[in-house]
Design a protein around this motif. Sequence first.
Motif, short mmCIF file in Angstrom:
data_model
loop_
_atom_site.label_atom_id
_atom_site.label_comp_id
_atom_site.label_asym_id
_atom_site.label_seq_id
_atom_site.Cartn_x
_atom_site.Cartn_y
_atom_site.Cartn_z
N MET A 1 31.08 26.02 43.76
CA MET A 1 30.85 25.30 42.48
C MET A 1 30.82 25.70 41.41
SD MET A 1 30.82 21.94 43.44
CE MET A 1 29.64 20.90 42.62
N ALA A 2 29.97 27.14 41.44
CA ALA A 2 29.77 27.79 40.14
C ALA A 2 31.24 28.19 39.54
CB ALA A 2 28.92 28.82 40.22
N ALA A 3 32.04 28.85 40.74
CA ALA A 3 33.16 29.29 40.07
C ALA A 3 34.13 28.11 39.67
CB ALA A 3 34.01 29.87 41.35
N ARG A 4 34.15 27.04 40.14
CA ARG A 4 35.23 26.05 39.95
C ARG A 4 34.99 25.57 38.41
NH1 ARG A 4 38.66 24.90 43.65
NH2 ARG A 4 39.23 22.79 42.95
N LYS A 5 33.83 25.79 37.81
CA LYS A 5 33.71 25.32 36.41
C LYS A 5 34.55 26.09 35.49
CE LYS A 5 30.26 27.39 33.91
NZ LYS A 5 28.86 27.34 33.01
N TYR A 6 35.13 27.27 36.03
CA TYR A 6 35.94 28.06 35.29
C TYR A 6 37.33 27.85 35.59
CZ TYR A 6 31.69 30.55 34.10
OH TYR A 6 30.52 30.91 33.91
N ARG A 7 38.55 28.47 34.69
CA ARG A 7 39.88 28.35 35.14
C ARG A 7 39.99 29.20 36.49
NH1 ARG A 7 44.70 30.49 33.38
NH2 ARG A 7 43.82 32.15 32.26
N LEU A 8 40.61 28.44 37.24
CA LEU A 8 41.14 29.26 38.42
C LEU A 8 42.62 29.57 38.31
CD1 LEU A 8 39.33 27.11 41.09
CD2 LEU A 8 38.41 29.09 39.75
N ALA A 9 43.05 30.64 38.73
CA ALA A 9 44.36 31.16 39.10
C ALA A 9 44.79 30.67 40.55
CB ALA A 9 44.51 32.47 39.14
N SER A 10 46.07 30.23 40.70
CA SER A 10 46.59 29.87 42.16
C SER A 10 46.23 30.83 42.82
CB SER A 10 48.28 29.55 41.86
OG SER A 10 48.56 28.66 41.02
N GLU A 11 46.13 30.60 44.09
CA GLU A 11 45.55 31.56 44.97
C GLU A 11 46.79 32.21 45.63
OE1 GLU A 11 42.45 32.34 48.79
OE2 GLU A 11 43.06 30.26 48.01
N PRO A 12 46.99 33.50 45.27
CA PRO A 12 48.06 34.32 46.06
C PRO A 12 47.58 34.88 47.34
CG PRO A 12 46.89 35.62 44.42
CD PRO A 12 45.97 34.40 44.29
N GLY A 13 48.39 35.61 47.95
CA GLY A 13 48.17 36.24 49.19
C GLY A 13 47.50 37.58 48.78
N PHE A 14 47.37 38.09 50.05
CA PHE A 14 46.63 39.25 50.02
C PHE A 14 47.53 40.58 49.97
CE2 PHE A 14 42.88 37.38 51.84
CZ PHE A 14 42.11 37.79 50.81
N ASP A 15 49.08 40.13 49.69
CA ASP A 15 49.86 40.94 49.11
C ASP A 15 49.86 41.43 47.54
OD1 ASP A 15 50.86 38.62 48.64
OD2 ASP A 15 52.78 38.90 49.32
N ASN A 16 49.03 40.71 47.13
CA ASN A 16 48.67 40.68 45.60
C ASN A 16 47.75 41.81 45.30
OD1 ASN A 16 47.38 40.01 42.94
ND2 ASN A 16 49.23 38.61 42.77
N VAL A 17 47.97 42.86 44.60
CA VAL A 17 46.88 43.89 44.53
C VAL A 17 45.83 43.54 43.57
CG1 VAL A 17 46.53 46.28 43.62
CG2 VAL A 17 48.48 45.77 45.08
N GLU A 18 46.06 42.86 42.63
CA GLU A 18 45.19 42.16 41.63
C GLU A 18 44.28 41.37 42.14
OE1 GLU A 18 45.28 41.13 36.88
OE2 GLU A 18 47.11 40.66 37.95
N PHE A 19 44.76 40.46 43.06
CA PHE A 19 43.77 39.31 43.75
C PHE A 19 43.00 40.22 44.88
CE2 PHE A 19 43.22 36.34 47.18
CZ PHE A 19 42.29 35.58 46.56
N ILE A 20 43.53 41.23 45.62
CA ILE A 20 42.72 42.26 46.21
C ILE A 20 41.45 42.63 45.58
CG2 ILE A 20 42.55 44.15 47.72
CD1 ILE A 20 45.33 43.67 48.55
N GLU A 21 41.67 43.06 44.10
CA GLU A 21 40.61 43.86 43.47
C GLU A 21 39.72 42.69 43.02
OE1 GLU A 21 43.06 45.57 40.47
OE2 GLU A 21 43.57 47.36 41.64
N CYS A 22 40.05 41.80 42.80
CA CYS A 22 39.20 40.54 42.34
C CYS A 22 38.19 40.24 43.48
CB CYS A 22 39.89 39.37 41.74
SG CYS A 22 40.84 39.42 40.20
#
Length: 100
Positions: free
Chosen positions: A59-80
């Motif tokens: 709920m705290a996160a959803r007040k911010y803009r969310l990127a579409s959820e990529p898979g774990f083949d996305n290095v930047e998402f893994i880092e996040c």
Amino acid sequence: MRPLLHGDVSNAARALLASAPGRRQALCQQMVREAELADRHVQRTGRLHPEWGNGSLMMAARKYRLASEPGFDNVEFIECFQTVLEQLKLALLKDQRSNP
């Protein structure tokens, strides 16, 4: 903060992914803090926090803009995702030290 589930971490990571790389650490700390404060508010009043919801990280996160959820083949998402997990680990360790 309410019990943590996969969706909490995923939503927080999506908020980080949508933010500037240099802002991600601070934003993650802020979301965790907001979830903790909202949870205390709910426990004290029995009502949702007006800005941060029910005390869940999701709920705290959803007040911010969310990127579409990529898979774990996305290095930047893994880092996040790792940033969120590390921040949660620090928060849990801090809580354990203050409540032995």
